[in-house]
Design a protein around this motif. Structure first.
Motif, PDB file in Angstrom:
ATOM      1  N   SER A   1      27.632  -3.744 -42.007  1.00  0.00           N
ATOM      2  CA  SER A   1      27.846  -2.321 -42.632  1.00  0.00           C
ATOM      3  C   SER A   1      29.088  -1.757 -42.500  1.00  0.00           C
TER       4      SER A   1
ATOM      5  N   THR B   1      31.520  -4.051 -44.631  1.00  0.00           N
ATOM      6  CA  THR B   1      31.503  -3.574 -45.947  1.00  0.00           C
ATOM      7  C   THR B   1      32.389  -2.327 -46.297  1.00  0.00           C
TER       8      THR B   1
ATOM      9  N   LYS C   1      23.627   4.526 -41.635  1.00  0.00           N
ATOM     10  CA  LYS C   1      24.202   3.309 -41.176  1.00  0.00           C
ATOM     11  C   LYS C   1      23.381   1.821 -41.704  1.00  0.00           C
TER      12      LYS C   1
ATOM     13  N   LEU D   1      24.542   1.754 -45.472  1.00  0.00           N
ATOM     14  CA  LEU D   1      25.902   1.829 -45.944  1.00  0.00           C
ATOM     15  C   LEU D   1      26.298   0.866 -46.652  1.00  0.00           C
ATOM     16  N   PRO D   2      25.888  -0.524 -46.578  1.00  0.00           N
ATOM     17  CA  PRO D   2      26.322  -1.601 -47.592  1.00  0.00           C
ATOM     18  C   PRO D   2      26.134  -1.292 -49.094  1.00  0.00           C
TER      19      PRO D   2
ATOM     20  N   GLN E   1      18.416  -3.890 -47.381  1.00  0.00           N
ATOM     21  CA  GLN E   1      18.772  -2.728 -46.394  1.00  0.00           C
ATOM     22  C   GLN E   1      17.637  -1.862 -45.635  1.00  0.00           C
TER      23      GLN E   1
ATOM     24  N   THR F   1      28.172   1.476 -50.137  1.00  0.00           N
ATOM     25  CA  THR F   1      29.536   1.147 -50.689  1.00  0.00           C
ATOM     26  C   THR F   1      29.494   0.391 -51.835  1.00  0.00           C
TER      27      THR F   1
END
Length: 545
Positions: free
Chosen positions: A37, A40, A281, A284-285, A306, A288
């Motif tokens: 995370s 990224t 958390k 988050l990837p 995720q 993003t």
């Protein structure tokens, strides 16, 4: 010399810098074991910096960004198709399917309604758009209007016409309907005949696709560098034209960020009973990547992957998240259409009554059904709303540059809502794995090679899924829990003897009613999707030692 004279020195420098940044990411990943995370997010920052250093002249990197988007998008349709079939045939309960489906649609629409009400509640008192002169561009407005479709056509497009065409066109709703009908048929036939071969076929196909998804997902940090650079360049190139529209630009960013993190955070805490910080958390990837690509569809494989790292059941993740790419979408179908409508109403000095705003909100909610999760969706949805309420579509044209920029946080809000709704539905239907959430809360999840490792970097045995019924739903092939235990998944409650050989360096054991995957330090470092994307295809080869 003639050939060399055609080489752009700036493009060469940009590519060289990109390669250096790729190497930096690889070092941070391999040597410092940086969290996926964080990696990224760092990649996005590096991409933005790269664009600023070269003053936005990074168009040559578009090739790499488009390659990544094409790769990840190519996996969306088969991922949805086989995942839904595999999940439904494993669950085998039409009642449960109805529960998941109705709850998914209900929560997705509710998140959009919240976004609509919030946007109207902020934009109306602020008189956003008052005193702004909008250019009347009828020629471009004709193009925008041509991108919309009447309600009956929207409804018709929900239903499959040609499965090959639907798959090639990534038409999510028809794919979901086709897969659901086919899965229900398999379950129905299975009550009279043995359809285990068919089930195993889709299960093994799913393992293969998830493995491919894992390979592409591992490229995400590198792709985000490129996508961040090109998106920043596109944004800064429009800076001069955006000064007069700065108010709607800033408000669009603020409202989408509030929707993505505050609204969804409250839903996670009080409805899904999941710690928001732990959840965000983990996803988050996906957020993003959504910000950089402006495509919910392109982010879908990463979103599903995720979700598994925080305990969301695979059947819910594989069903709710794809629906979230075409229903709800509070950023592109909630915040932006309402914001642009209020902006235009105030710019024209129209007297809108409370009843008119209620009608605007209802139309905005309905227009969110069938919205495509691809770049440019926000302006098309706004055009649909404008057409429905009688606002001049040509006045949307000056807002197109703003829409393109606000599309970044809007897509992030869309993806955030989809994964949040998946968590809520998973909790409400009893498909949530609390032990996986506890591991995520303790910070034990790492994405290097898809193996859960300790904060110190050493490989540990970590819980993946309960051994009870959800095994098949998360992609563990039936052969993993078959013969050595008994026959079939139902026997998974019995103790599994340690020492099951999966592949060199990887073993399965049963500890405290949890199936665990153990990776040795010298194991193969190939990417292995975890959680909702299941255990790698290697696990399907498990045999008694």
């Amino acid at each position: 010399m003639g050939a060399l004279s055609n080489i752009d020195p700036t493009a060469v420098a940009v590519w060289a810098s990109a390669v250096v940044l790729f190497a930096l990411i690889a070092v941070l990943r391999a040597v410092f074991k940086l969290n996926f995370s964080l990696l990224t997010v760092l990649a996005l920052g590096l991409g933005i910096a790269l664009s600023l250093v070269f003053d936005g002249q990074v168009d040559s990197l578009n090739l790499l960004g488009n390659i990544y988007i094409n790769l990840i998008t190519a996996l969306v349709a088969p991922l949805i198709f086989v995942s839904i079939i595999s999940s439904i045939t494993y669950v085998g309960s039409l009642k449960k399917l109805r529960s998941i489906g109705l709850r998914s649609v209900g929560w997705l629409l509710l998140t959009n309604l919240i976004a609509i009400v919030m946007t109207l509640g902020v934009a109306i008192p602020l008189h956003i758009g008052s005193g702004v002169e909008l250019v009347d561009d009828e020629s471009t407005a004709g193009f925008l209007t041509s991108q919309t479709a009447p309600l009956d056509q929207v409804i018709l497009n929900f239903f499959p016409k040609n499965i090959v065409g639907d798959l090639s066109g990534n038409r999510v709703v028809p794919i979901i309907i086709t897969a659901t009908v086919l899965a229900i048929a398999i379950v129905s036939v299975g009550r009279q005949k043995d359809v285990s071969i068919v089930k195993r076929f889709f299960e093994q196909i799913k393992d293969v696709i998830y493995k491919a998804v894992g390979y592409v997902v591992e490229l995400t940090p590198y792709a985000v560098v490129v996508l961040g650079a090109t998106s920043t360049a596109a944004t800064t190139s429009k800076a001069d034209a955006l000064l007069a529209l700065l108010s709607i630009l800033v408000l669009g960013f603020v409202l989408n960020i509030i929707q993505a993190f505050v609204v969804n955070g409250l839903l996670l805490k009080f409805v899904a009973h999941v710690p928001p910080l732990t959840f965000f958390k983990a996803v988050l990837p996906a957020q993003t990547t959504a910000f950089a690509t402006q495509s919910s569809v392109a982010t879908l494989p990463l979103s599903i992957r995720q979700l598994g790292t925080v305990g969301v059941g695979a059947d819910v993740a594989n069903f709710t998240t794809p629906i979230g790419t075409t229903i709800g979408m509070p950023g592109c179908a909630g915040v932006w259409p309402m914001l642009s409508a209020v902006f235009t109403i105030n710019a024209l000095g129209l007297g809108y009554s409370p009843a008119s705003y209620v009608a605007l909100a209802v139309i905005g909610l309905l227009s969110s059904i069938g919205t495509a999760g691809v770049p440019g969706t926000a302006i098309v949805t706004a055009t649909t709303v404008f057409t429905a309420v009688g606002l001049p579509v040509q006045l949307l044209v000056p807002l197109v540059p703003v829409s393109n920029i606000v599309g970044m946080p809007s897509t992030m809000a869309n993806v955030s809502a989809a994964v949040t709704c998946a968590a809520i539905v998973s909790r409400q239907t009893g498909e949530f794995d609390e032990s996986v959430l506890d591991s995520a809360r303790a910070g034990r999840h790492r994405h290097r090679a898809g193996v859960v490792v300790s904060p110190a970097g050493g490989a540990v045995a970590a819980p993946v899924v309960p051994v009870a019924a959800p095994l098949g739903a998360v992609g563990v092939a039936a052969s993993v829990v078959a013969s050595p235990v008994a026959a079939g998944v139902g026997a998974a409650h019995k103790p599994v003897q340690p020492g099951f050989a999966v592949t060199p360096g990887l073993s399965l054991t049963l500890h405290q009613s949890m199936l665990r995957v153990q990776a040795d330090d010298d194991a193969d470092d190939a990417p292995v999707p975890v959680g909702a994307c299941g255990i790698s295809a290697h696990a399907a080869t498990a045999k008694a030692a």
